[in-house]
Enzyme design. Structure first.
Site, PDB file in Angstrom:
ATOM      1  N   GLY A 136       0.816  -1.245  -0.113  1.00 54.82           N
ATOM      2  CA  GLY A 136      -0.090  -0.088  -0.040  1.00 54.82           C
ATOM      3  C   GLY A 136       0.885   1.373   0.037  1.00 54.82           C
ATOM      4  N   VAL A 191      17.814   8.351  -4.140  1.00 50.59           N
ATOM      5  CA  VAL A 191      18.709   8.543  -5.266  1.00 50.59           C
ATOM      6  C   VAL A 191      19.654   9.585  -5.076  1.00 50.59           C
ATOM      7  CG1 VAL A 191      18.027   9.571  -7.462  1.00 50.59           C
ATOM      8  CG2 VAL A 191      16.568   7.913  -6.894  1.00 50.59           C
ATOM      9  N   ARG A 230       0.972  -5.569  -6.411  1.00 49.50           N
ATOM     10  CA  ARG A 230       1.088  -6.674  -5.735  1.00 49.50           C
ATOM     11  C   ARG A 230       1.207  -7.828  -6.894  1.00 49.50           C
ATOM     12  NH1 ARG A 230      -0.804  -4.910  -0.924  1.00 49.50           N
ATOM     13  NH2 ARG A 230      -2.735  -3.572  -0.704  1.00 49.50           N
ATOM     14  N   ASP A 272       5.322  -4.810   5.831  1.00 48.64           N
ATOM     15  CA  ASP A 272       5.528  -6.441   6.232  1.00 48.64           C
ATOM     16  C   ASP A 272       5.596  -7.226   5.139  1.00 48.64           C
ATOM     17  OD1 ASP A 272       5.455  -8.059   8.951  1.00 48.64           O
ATOM     18  OD2 ASP A 272       3.979  -8.861   7.322  1.00 48.64           O
ATOM     19  N   THR A 276       4.397   2.518   5.891  1.00 50.86           N
ATOM     20  CA  THR A 276       2.924   1.990   5.851  1.00 50.86           C
ATOM     21  C   THR A 276       2.330   2.954   6.802  1.00 50.86           C
ATOM     22  OG1 THR A 276       1.601   0.131   6.494  1.00 50.86           O
ATOM     23  CG2 THR A 276       3.852   0.148   7.462  1.00 50.86           C
ATOM     24  N   ASP A 319       0.121   2.048   8.380  1.00 51.98           N
ATOM     25  CA  ASP A 319      -0.451   1.086   9.573  1.00 51.98           C
ATOM     26  C   ASP A 319       0.314   1.239  10.730  1.00 51.98           C
ATOM     27  OD1 ASP A 319      -2.365   0.250   7.860  1.00 51.98           O
ATOM     28  OD2 ASP A 319      -1.658  -1.474   7.355  1.00 51.98           O
ATOM     29  N   ASP A 364       2.702  -0.553  11.797  1.00 54.79           N
ATOM     30  CA  ASP A 364       2.749  -2.142  12.306  1.00 54.79           C
ATOM     31  C   ASP A 364       3.997  -2.950  12.147  1.00 54.79           C
ATOM     32  OD1 ASP A 364       2.742  -2.412   9.686  1.00 54.79           O
ATOM     33  OD2 ASP A 364       0.728  -3.923   9.909  1.00 54.79           O
ATOM     34  N   ARG A 412     -17.669  15.941  13.270  1.00 50.20           N
ATOM     35  CA  ARG A 412     -18.148  16.676  14.492  1.00 50.20           C
ATOM     36  C   ARG A 412     -19.075  17.748  14.141  1.00 50.20           C
ATOM     37  NH1 ARG A 412     -16.067  16.638  19.397  1.00 50.20           N
ATOM     38  NH2 ARG A 412     -14.537  15.139  19.848  1.00 50.20           N
ATOM     39  N   ARG A 415     -26.199  13.384  16.706  1.00 49.12           N
ATOM     40  CA  ARG A 415     -26.145  11.848  16.384  1.00 49.12           C
ATOM     41  C   ARG A 415     -24.954  11.084  17.164  1.00 49.12           C
ATOM     42  NH1 ARG A 415     -27.190  13.239   9.900  1.00 49.12           N
ATOM     43  NH2 ARG A 415     -29.381  12.567  10.191  1.00 49.12           N
ATOM     44  N   MET A 445      -8.575   2.472   8.731  1.00 47.89           N
ATOM     45  CA  MET A 445      -7.579   1.577   8.325  1.00 47.89           C
ATOM     46  C   MET A 445      -6.643   1.249   9.474  1.00 47.89           C
ATOM     47  SD  MET A 445      -6.718   2.273   4.349  1.00 47.89           S
ATOM     48  CE  MET A 445      -7.771   1.954   3.166  1.00 47.89           C
ATOM     49  N   GLY A 446      -5.644   0.134   8.854  1.00 49.67           N
ATOM     50  CA  GLY A 446      -4.706  -0.164   9.988  1.00 49.67           C
ATOM     51  C   GLY A 446      -4.415  -1.557  10.085  1.00 49.67           C
ATOM     52  N   ARG A 447      -5.234  -2.596   9.241  1.00 39.89           N
ATOM     53  CA  ARG A 447      -5.285  -3.955   9.392  1.00 39.89           C
ATOM     54  C   ARG A 447      -5.436  -4.286  10.565  1.00 39.89           C
ATOM     55  NH1 ARG A 447      -3.551  -5.875   4.071  1.00 39.89           N
ATOM     56  NH2 ARG A 447      -2.418  -4.481   2.998  1.00 39.89           N
ATOM     57  N   GLY A 460     -10.633  13.299  19.907  1.00 40.43           N
ATOM     58  CA  GLY A 460     -11.455  13.577  21.074  1.00 40.43           C
ATOM     59  C   GLY A 460     -12.716  12.430  21.110  1.00 40.43           C
ATOM     60  N   ILE A 475      -9.098   7.486   1.312  1.00 40.60           N
ATOM     61  CA  ILE A 475      -8.509   9.087   1.665  1.00 40.60           C
ATOM     62  C   ILE A 475      -7.600   9.217   2.673  1.00 40.60           C
ATOM     63  CG2 ILE A 475     -10.421   9.569   3.483  1.00 40.60           C
ATOM     64  CD1 ILE A 475     -11.127  12.024   1.812  1.00 40.60           C
ATOM     65  N   GLN A 476      -7.683   8.242   3.668  1.00 46.57           N
ATOM     66  CA  GLN A 476      -6.717   8.223   4.720  1.00 46.57           C
ATOM     67  C   GLN A 476      -5.041   8.241   4.210  1.00 46.57           C
ATOM     68  OE1 GLN A 476      -7.881   5.437   8.025  1.00 46.57           O
ATOM     69  NE2 GLN A 476      -9.306   4.882   6.370  1.00 46.57           N
TER      70      GLN A 476
HETATM   71  O1  F6P Z   1      -1.373  -1.604   4.694  1.00 47.04           O
HETATM   72  C1  F6P Z   1      -2.090  -0.150   4.329  1.00 47.04           C
HETATM   73  C2  F6P Z   1      -3.540  -0.461   3.945  1.00 47.04           C
HETATM   74  O2  F6P Z   1      -4.118   0.792   3.778  1.00 47.04           O
HETATM   75  C3  F6P Z   1      -4.197  -0.991   5.342  1.00 47.04           C
HETATM   76  O3  F6P Z   1      -4.601  -0.062   6.205  1.00 47.04           O
HETATM   77  C4  F6P Z   1      -5.441  -1.330   4.626  1.00 47.04           C
HETATM   78  O4  F6P Z   1      -6.257  -2.618   5.149  1.00 47.04           O
HETATM   79  C5  F6P Z   1      -4.953  -2.065   3.351  1.00 47.04           C
HETATM   80  O5  F6P Z   1      -3.786  -1.400   3.004  1.00 47.04           O
HETATM   81  C6  F6P Z   1      -5.995  -1.463   1.940  1.00 47.04           C
HETATM   82  O6  F6P Z   1      -5.467  -2.167   0.886  1.00 47.04           O
HETATM   83  P1  F6P Z   1      -5.749  -1.661  -0.659  1.00 47.04           P
HETATM   84  O7  F6P Z   1      -5.186  -0.666  -0.946  1.00 47.04           O
HETATM   85  O8  F6P Z   1      -5.320  -3.121  -1.254  1.00 47.04           O
HETATM   86  O9  F6P Z   1      -7.412  -1.702  -0.639  1.00 47.04           O
END
Ligand code: F6P
Length: 331
Positions: free
Chosen positions: A12, A25, A73, A104, A126, A128, A130, A155, A163, A170-172, A186, A261-262
């Site tokens: 990713g 480079v 991939r 990873d 990444t 994530d 992680d 907010r 509501r 995300m974050g796996r 918050g 978007i993240q």
């Molecule tokens: O590993 C980064 C990540 O954005 C994860 O947080 C998320 O689960 C995954 O990649 C999404 O993968 P893809 O871009 O293949 O939808």
């Protein structure tokens, strides 16, 4: 010119990857090494999508999100045959060292190449966060800032309509993004994979908050969460959680899955600095003839770790952040 080195981005994309490529480079040129760009990760390596690059090829990219080298991939690379083709391609171009910028999965691929005799140095990138042996990976800071800004906007509408908003990030299998952006944004409730959730308790927390005079709530949910009892279903966890809150606690509830978007946008200062520092040290290691290492930043010091060691560790989340958030939202 000296030895040839290749650089690729894989997995990713993460904001700051371009800042890393730029430094790889330019630092290579500084050390009189000959840099080669490898496009589309391991997929492009197998296909020979490789070209020599100079300093100008990486001009004007430090501020850009994504990766100019593209990412992909590769199922073929997961096979022994694919990896053998990758090694042949490096030999054909006379490239003796490879810089892998990714997470990873990309590092596991790099370790296989190392075992086949390729010199590899890895740079953690990444959103994530992680990866063990580094406080932060490139892209995490930008991603949590993206989430925090989105929560600021949510907010506005949440307070207007009084509501509950369930926001999924995300974050796996890691709760870093949810925890950091939840605390900074918050949130009233933060659900992370590291702490299994209980839907009844979530409803009680929201009810308690409202009894104390809160008129709207933000529930931050990491995509990898799991319930205290049973398995997480197939659908996005926020859908199930939001439905439960609506049906069992009776609050008007909306669900927002922030999605990709993240991962976009200009990298923050922190990510640009981290990318620049780690990548410079990566080239230093190449210059010294080292291999099988990952660079990490620990307590502001750049260190190198054995890749096999890094991959055997589990990145720990600092649960102090979690407890702090619980205290602040309960008052
Ligand atoms: O590993 C980064 C990540 O954005 C994860 O947080 C998320 O689960 C995954 O990649 C999404 O993968 P893809 O871009 O293949 O939808």
């Amino acid at each position: 010119m000296g030895r040839k080195i290749g650089v690729l981005t894989s997995g990713g994309d993460a904001p700051g990857m371009n800042a890393a490529v730029r430094t790889v480079v330019r630092a290579a040129l500084h050390y009189n090494l000959e840099p080669y760009a490898i496009y589309r990760g391991y997929h492009g390596l197998i296909n020979g999508e490789i070209e020599a690059v100079d300093s100008r090829a990486v001009s004007g990219i430090i501020q850009r999100g994504g990766t100019i080298l593209k990412s992909a991939r590769s199922d073929l690379f997961r096979t022994a045959e694919g990896r053998a083709q990758a090694v042949d391609m490096l030999d054909k171009h006379g490239i003796d060292s490879l810089i892998v910028i990714g997470g990873d999965g990309s590092f596991r691929g790099a370790l296989s190449l190392e075992e086949m005799g390729v010199n590899v140095i890895c740079i953690p990138a990444t959103i994530d966060n992680d990866i063990a042996c580094t406080d932060y990976s490139i892209g995490f800071d930008t991603a949590v800032n993206n989430v925090m800004e989105a929560v600021n906007k949510i907010r506005d509408t949440a307070s207007s309509h009084e509501r509950v908003y369930v926001v999924e990030v995300m974050g796996r299998a890691s709760g870093y993004i949810a925890l950091y952006s939840g605390l900074a944004g918050g949130a009233d409730v933060i659900l992370i994979p590291e702490v299994p959730y209980d839907l009844e308790q979530v409803c009680q927390l929201i009810e308690k908050a409202n009894a104390m005079g809160k008129t709207y709530n933000i529930v931050m949910v990491a995509e990898g969460v799991r319930p205290i009892s049973g398995e997480q279903g197939e659908e996005s966890p926020s859908l199930e959680i939001g439905r439960y809150i609506q049906e069992h606690a009776g609050f008007d509830t909306r669900i927002t899955i922030l999605g990709h978007i993240q991962r976009g946008g200009a990298p923050t200062v922190r990510d640009r600095l981290l990318a620049s520092r780690l990548s410079y040290h990566a080239i230093e290691l190449v210059y010294q003839g080292k291999s099988g290492k990952m660079l990490g930043e620990v307590n502001q010091v750049v260190k190198s770790f054995d890749l096999s060691y890094v991959l055997a560790q589990e990145k720990q989340l600092n649960l102090d952040y979690y407890h702090l958030s619980n205290i602040l939202s309960a008052i």
